[in-house]
Scaffold this motif. Sequence first.
Motif: not given
Length: 231
Positions: A12-16, A20, A22-23, A49, A52, A58, A61
């Motif tokens: 699971r990746r989140y772009d901020t 990025t 990497h959770a 995460t 979830t 959720d 990725s």
Amino acid sequence: MTAVLECRDVTRRYDTPGGTVHALRGVSLTIARGEYVAIVGPSGSGKSTLLTLMGGLDRPSSGEVLVDGTPLAALRDRDLTRLRLRRLGFVFQRFHLLPVLTARENVELPMAEAGVPAAERRARADELLAYVGLAARAGHRATQLSGGEMQRVAVARALANRPALLLADEPTGELDAATGRGIMELFARLNADGTTIVVVTHDERLAAEARREIHMLDGRIEREAAGQGRA
């Protein structure tokens, strides 16, 4: 043993704005029916995460999450909502009870959403409230209950539709030590009675009650260990 839940190389990746995050970095694990598993690790390790994604709240990725052999990614939103309602139970740190409803009415809510007849809902709610030791508080509104009582109502609500898997995120995090101990004992009893449980926790005492501990660090499973719970 039959697998209730599988995670296959889940990321699971989140772009901020800062880049990025990497959770989760390729997590694979299997939860068998009847297990009691604690997922532990420092803040930012990816454990919440992972929970979830297990609950279909959720989507990963990459990789795959399966509940009772069903890949969650293959489900439309409507079907995923139905699966969460009927196959998964959720217990959160902050209870999420509706304050204007009684304990009984809060427990009835997921059954109402599942189309269970009113008389059956009430009987099941009363059965569950008795199971968690709150039969005498069934008619009290959530605002009239203590923190420990609210968490017990939340557990009863999570069990309303007889889920295959109970997922709990820091269920003792808002409770004092004595009240938290009561919730720990309740979880141990639930598992002894056949409920499959996965709990994310910072509470070492709660983790020790599980039969299996999964330790996470930097989005990966660092190691696994046998818990102290009864085999």
